[in-house]
Design a protein around this motif. Structure first.
Motif, PDB file in Angstrom:
ATOM      1  N   ASN A   1       0.819  -1.212   0.000  1.00  0.00           N
ATOM      2  CA  ASN A   1       0.000   0.000   0.000  1.00  0.00           C
ATOM      3  C   ASN A   1       0.848   1.255   0.000  1.00  0.00           C
ATOM      4  O   ASN A   1       0.475   2.278  -0.588  1.00  0.00           O
ATOM      5  CB  ASN A   1      -0.937  -0.002   1.218  1.00  0.00           C
ATOM      6  N   THR A   2       2.007   1.209   0.669  1.00  0.00           N
ATOM      7  CA  THR A   2       2.925   2.349   0.649  1.00  0.00           C
ATOM      8  C   THR A   2       3.459   2.581  -0.761  1.00  0.00           C
ATOM      9  O   THR A   2       3.500   3.717  -1.245  1.00  0.00           O
ATOM     10  CB  THR A   2       4.100   2.105   1.617  1.00  0.00           C
ATOM     11  N   VAL A   3       3.859   1.501  -1.438  1.00  0.00           N
ATOM     12  CA  VAL A   3       4.353   1.616  -2.809  1.00  0.00           C
ATOM     13  C   VAL A   3       3.279   2.175  -3.728  1.00  0.00           C
ATOM     14  O   VAL A   3       3.526   3.077  -4.537  1.00  0.00           O
ATOM     15  CB  VAL A   3       4.849   0.246  -3.322  1.00  0.00           C
ATOM     16  N   LEU A   4       2.046   1.651  -3.616  1.00  0.00           N
ATOM     17  CA  LEU A   4       0.948   2.123  -4.454  1.00  0.00           C
ATOM     18  C   LEU A   4       0.621   3.582  -4.180  1.00  0.00           C
ATOM     19  O   LEU A   4       0.323   4.355  -5.100  1.00  0.00           O
ATOM     20  CB  LEU A   4      -0.293   1.247  -4.222  1.00  0.00           C
ATOM     21  N   HIS A   5       0.658   3.982  -2.909  1.00  0.00           N
ATOM     22  CA  HIS A   5       0.404   5.376  -2.556  1.00  0.00           C
ATOM     23  C   HIS A   5       1.423   6.294  -3.225  1.00  0.00           C
ATOM     24  O   HIS A   5       1.078   7.352  -3.760  1.00  0.00           O
ATOM     25  CB  HIS A   5       0.465   5.549  -1.036  1.00  0.00           C
ATOM     26  N   ASN A   6       2.685   5.888  -3.219  1.00  0.00           N
ATOM     27  CA  ASN A   6       3.753   6.745  -3.744  1.00  0.00           C
ATOM     28  C   ASN A   6       3.741   6.862  -5.255  1.00  0.00           C
ATOM     29  O   ASN A   6       4.351   7.783  -5.807  1.00  0.00           O
ATOM     30  CB  ASN A   6       5.113   6.216  -3.284  1.00  0.00           C
ATOM     31  N   ILE A   7       3.056   5.952  -5.955  1.00  0.00           N
ATOM     32  CA  ILE A   7       3.019   6.009  -7.411  1.00  0.00           C
ATOM     33  C   ILE A   7       2.343   7.285  -7.892  1.00  0.00           C
ATOM     34  O   ILE A   7       2.807   7.949  -8.825  1.00  0.00           O
ATOM     35  CB  ILE A   7       2.298   4.763  -7.979  1.00  0.00           C
ATOM     36  N   ASN A   8       1.235   7.658  -7.241  1.00  0.00           N
ATOM     37  CA  ASN A   8       0.450   8.807  -7.708  1.00  0.00           C
ATOM     38  C   ASN A   8       0.441   9.997  -6.754  1.00  0.00           C
ATOM     39  O   ASN A   8      -0.129  11.033  -7.084  1.00  0.00           O
ATOM     40  CB  ASN A   8      -1.005   8.371  -7.963  1.00  0.00           C
TER      41      ASN A   8
ATOM     42  N   ASP B   1       1.460  13.317  -4.584  1.00  0.00           N
ATOM     43  CA  ASP B   1       2.282  14.502  -4.795  1.00  0.00           C
ATOM     44  C   ASP B   1       3.612  14.313  -4.060  1.00  0.00           C
ATOM     45  O   ASP B   1       3.656  13.631  -3.025  1.00  0.00           O
ATOM     46  CB  ASP B   1       1.575  15.747  -4.251  1.00  0.00           C
ATOM     47  N   PRO B   2       4.685  14.903  -4.559  1.00  0.00           N
ATOM     48  CA  PRO B   2       5.993  14.733  -3.912  1.00  0.00           C
ATOM     49  C   PRO B   2       5.981  15.025  -2.419  1.00  0.00           C
ATOM     50  O   PRO B   2       6.639  14.330  -1.639  1.00  0.00           O
ATOM     51  CB  PRO B   2       6.881  15.717  -4.671  1.00  0.00           C
ATOM     52  N   SER B   3       5.209  16.031  -2.007  1.00  0.00           N
ATOM     53  CA  SER B   3       5.174  16.401  -0.585  1.00  0.00           C
ATOM     54  C   SER B   3       4.414  15.397   0.271  1.00  0.00           C
ATOM     55  O   SER B   3       4.539  15.395   1.492  1.00  0.00           O
ATOM     56  CB  SER B   3       4.543  17.790  -0.421  1.00  0.00           C
ATOM     57  N   GLN B   4       3.620  14.522  -0.385  1.00  0.00           N
ATOM     58  CA  GLN B   4       2.799  13.559   0.339  1.00  0.00           C
ATOM     59  C   GLN B   4       3.330  12.131   0.252  1.00  0.00           C
ATOM     60  O   GLN B   4       2.725  11.213   0.796  1.00  0.00           O
ATOM     61  CB  GLN B   4       1.357  13.597  -0.202  1.00  0.00           C
ATOM     62  N   LYS B   5       4.447  11.933  -0.415  1.00  0.00           N
ATOM     63  CA  LYS B   5       4.999  10.587  -0.527  1.00  0.00           C
ATOM     64  C   LYS B   5       5.518  10.104   0.821  1.00  0.00           C
ATOM     65  O   LYS B   5       6.048  10.878   1.610  1.00  0.00           O
ATOM     66  CB  LYS B   5       6.130  10.558  -1.561  1.00  0.00           C
ATOM     67  N   ARG B   6       5.363   8.815   1.079  1.00  0.00           N
ATOM     68  CA  ARG B   6       5.835   8.201   2.319  1.00  0.00           C
ATOM     69  C   ARG B   6       7.237   7.628   2.107  1.00  0.00           C
ATOM     70  O   ARG B   6       7.601   7.268   0.993  1.00  0.00           O
ATOM     71  CB  ARG B   6       4.873   7.098   2.758  1.00  0.00           C
ATOM     72  N   PHE B   7       7.984   7.532   3.204  1.00  0.00           N
ATOM     73  CA  PHE B   7       9.352   7.059   3.092  1.00  0.00           C
ATOM     74  C   PHE B   7       9.372   5.622   2.580  1.00  0.00           C
ATOM     75  O   PHE B   7       8.721   4.743   3.122  1.00  0.00           O
ATOM     76  CB  PHE B   7      10.056   7.128   4.444  1.00  0.00           C
ATOM     77  N   GLN B   8      10.132   5.388   1.516  1.00  0.00           N
ATOM     78  CA  GLN B   8      10.232   4.058   0.912  1.00  0.00           C
ATOM     79  C   GLN B   8      11.585   3.960   0.225  1.00  0.00           C
ATOM     80  O   GLN B   8      11.791   4.491  -0.859  1.00  0.00           O
ATOM     81  CB  GLN B   8       9.103   3.837  -0.098  1.00  0.00           C
ATOM     82  N   ARG B   9      12.520   3.320   0.849  1.00  0.00           N
ATOM     83  CA  ARG B   9      13.873   3.209   0.299  1.00  0.00           C
ATOM     84  C   ARG B   9      14.406   1.799   0.523  1.00  0.00           C
ATOM     85  O   ARG B   9      13.947   1.085   1.407  1.00  0.00           O
ATOM     86  CB  ARG B   9      14.827   4.202   0.979  1.00  0.00           C
ATOM     87  N   LYS B  10      15.393   1.434  -0.272  1.00  0.00           N
ATOM     88  CA  LYS B  10      16.087   0.165  -0.021  1.00  0.00           C
ATOM     89  C   LYS B  10      17.487   0.244  -0.605  1.00  0.00           C
ATOM     90  O   LYS B  10      17.761   1.058  -1.500  1.00  0.00           O
ATOM     91  CB  LYS B  10      15.327  -1.020  -0.606  1.00  0.00           C
ATOM     92  N   VAL B  11      18.377  -0.569  -0.119  1.00  0.00           N
ATOM     93  CA  VAL B  11      19.706  -0.730  -0.704  1.00  0.00           C
ATOM     94  C   VAL B  11      19.824  -2.181  -1.141  1.00  0.00           C
ATOM     95  O   VAL B  11      19.317  -3.089  -0.480  1.00  0.00           O
ATOM     96  CB  VAL B  11      20.824  -0.372   0.301  1.00  0.00           C
ATOM     97  N   ALA B  12      20.478  -2.397  -2.277  1.00  0.00           N
ATOM     98  CA  ALA B  12      20.592  -3.755  -2.802  1.00  0.00           C
ATOM     99  C   ALA B  12      21.792  -3.848  -3.729  1.00  0.00           C
ATOM    100  O   ALA B  12      22.208  -2.851  -4.321  1.00  0.00           O
ATOM    101  CB  ALA B  12      19.314  -4.143  -3.562  1.00  0.00           C
ATOM    102  N   THR B  13      22.335  -5.018  -3.850  1.00  0.00           N
ATOM    103  CA  THR B  13      23.407  -5.291  -4.802  1.00  0.00           C
ATOM    104  C   THR B  13      23.374  -6.768  -5.188  1.00  0.00           C
ATOM    105  O   THR B  13      23.076  -7.623  -4.345  1.00  0.00           O
ATOM    106  CB  THR B  13      24.792  -4.950  -4.208  1.00  0.00           C
ATOM    107  N   PRO B  14      23.654  -7.069  -6.443  1.00  0.00           N
ATOM    108  CA  PRO B  14      23.770  -8.474  -6.858  1.00  0.00           C
ATOM    109  C   PRO B  14      25.211  -8.985  -6.761  1.00  0.00           C
ATOM    110  O   PRO B  14      25.497 -10.106  -7.181  1.00  0.00           O
ATOM    111  CB  PRO B  14      23.308  -8.431  -8.322  1.00  0.00           C
ATOM    112  N   LEU B  15      26.106  -8.164  -6.200  1.00  0.00           N
ATOM    113  CA  LEU B  15      27.533  -8.468  -6.249  1.00  0.00           C
ATOM    114  C   LEU B  15      28.165  -8.689  -4.884  1.00  0.00           C
ATOM    115  O   LEU B  15      29.393  -8.681  -4.758  1.00  0.00           O
ATOM    116  CB  LEU B  15      28.273  -7.326  -6.975  1.00  0.00           C
ATOM    117  N   LEU B  16      27.360  -8.909  -3.857  1.00  0.00           N
ATOM    118  CA  LEU B  16      27.929  -9.157  -2.529  1.00  0.00           C
ATOM    119  C   LEU B  16      28.652 -10.504  -2.518  1.00  0.00           C
ATOM    120  O   LEU B  16      28.123 -11.513  -2.986  1.00  0.00           O
ATOM    121  CB  LEU B  16      26.821  -9.162  -1.471  1.00  0.00           C
ATOM    122  N   ARG B  17      29.872 -10.505  -1.955  1.00  0.00           N
ATOM    123  CA  ARG B  17      30.593 -11.767  -1.827  1.00  0.00           C
ATOM    124  C   ARG B  17      29.842 -12.692  -0.872  1.00  0.00           C
ATOM    125  O   ARG B  17      29.433 -12.280   0.218  1.00  0.00           O
ATOM    126  CB  ARG B  17      32.014 -11.515  -1.303  1.00  0.00           C
ATOM    127  N   LYS B  18      29.664 -13.943  -1.267  1.00  0.00           N
ATOM    128  CA  LYS B  18      28.911 -14.894  -0.453  1.00  0.00           C
ATOM    129  C   LYS B  18      29.528 -15.062   0.928  1.00  0.00           C
ATOM    130  O   LYS B  18      28.821 -15.293   1.909  1.00  0.00           O
ATOM    131  CB  LYS B  18      28.818 -16.248  -1.161  1.00  0.00           C
TER     132      LYS B  18
END
Length: 318
Positions: free
Chosen positions: A241-248, A250-267
């Protein structure tokens, strides 16, 4: 403002004549307009009896692709628990009815069986049947989870009950500063015995003599599959629901939604990163929990109260 079927007739003038294809198209237009499927930006163009709907094909394809990604883990869950496609289809029908009713009400329209039928494509008889299905069992599970988390939060943040380093226990009985008093203040109508059993089963506390010992702040039911599945439904729905809310929004009304990711982390570093995330995320959540405890009302029925949540998840491709 939606165009009327009469407006469309006037616009194409003599082109219509007695062409049955055009007449049929105009009837379709009136039906669409009645259930508010189409507005002027989705105008159906009619030229010599040929219908050219302005469809947002790319958007619809992207929506379906996103739904497919979301549904795959849900389907795996169904298969793991012996549920076939018929069970999920039935559930989707019910959700379509509920969401269509909510959408109509939000637009100040009557959520009648006919209106819901028009929006969903389900028959009025099917709509009536689905509206009679009860979700009381899941509601009760959700309430138990909320009360358990409130009790744990009160234990950590309320100065009357906050554990001190090395003790982390409360007497079972007592008018104040006891587990019994804690449950009365934060557990709603759940009895002390029932809450003790609930938190013991989830691994949060244990009873030692006449003391209740605090073991873990994170409420994750270990022996209650219904509650564990409720967490899956609640937390994933809040994220979506947070992702869907942020799609449409206004910039001032968007909720915090962030992530960090990488496909290159050493196992070889995966376990170290998992440990880092667990440690620092728990510290951050405890800070949020303390802030919320200091700013919440005591009565959940208070008109000034509102629900908020912050969640952190760790994902790895297995």
């Amino acid at each position: 403002m939606p165009l009327r079927s009469a407006d469309l007739c006037l616009g194409i003038g003599g082109v219509t004549g007695n062409n049955p294809s055009v007449i049929k198209a105009l009837i379709y237009w009136h039906v669409y307009r009645h259930v508010q499927f189409c507005h002027h930006q989705n105008l159906i163009l009619i030229i010599f009896g040929i219908i050219f709907p302005k469809m947002k094909a790319r958007t619809q394809h992207a929506v379906l692709a996103a739904i497919a990604k979301t549904l795959r883990p849900i389907v795996r869950l169904c298969l793991d628990n012996g549920l076939g496609h018929a069970a999920l289809t039935e559930l989707l029908r019910q959700i379509f009815v509920e969401e269509a009713g909510s959408a109509l009400t939000k637009d100040n329209q009557k959520a009648t069986g006919s209106a819901i039928s028009g929006l969903t494509g389900l028959s009025r008889k099917e709509v009536a049947r689905l509206k009679s299905v009860s979700g009381d069992d899941l509601v009760q599970v959700s309430e138990r989870r909320d009360r358990a988390t409130r009790v744990l939060s009160g234990w950590v943040n309320d100065s009357e009950f906050s554990y001190t380093a090395g003790t982390r226990s409360l007497p079972l009985q007592g008018e104040s500063g006891s587990f019994n008093a804690l449950v009365k203040r934060y557990g709603g109508d759940v009895t002390t015995v029932a809450m003790l059993q609930l938190l013991s089963n989830s691994g949060n506390v244990e009873l030692t003599g006449d003391k209740v010992v605090f073991l873990s702040e994170a409420y994750i039911p270990r022996q209650a599959p219904l509650e564990t599945l409720n967490i899956l439904g609640t937390d994933s729905a809040e994220l979506l629901n947070t992702v869907l809310h942020n799609i449409n929004a206004d910039p001032s009304q968007k909720r915090f939604q962030r992530k960090v990711a990488t496909p290159l982390l050493r196992k070889q570093d995966l376990e170290a990163f998992r440990h880092l995330v667990n440690k620092q995320s728990m510290v951050l959540l405890e800070q949020y929990d303390a802030w919320l405890a200091a700013h919440q009302v005591t009565d959940s029925n208070n008109a000034e109260a509102t629900y908020v949540a912050v969640g952190i998840y760790f994902y790895e491709n297995v």
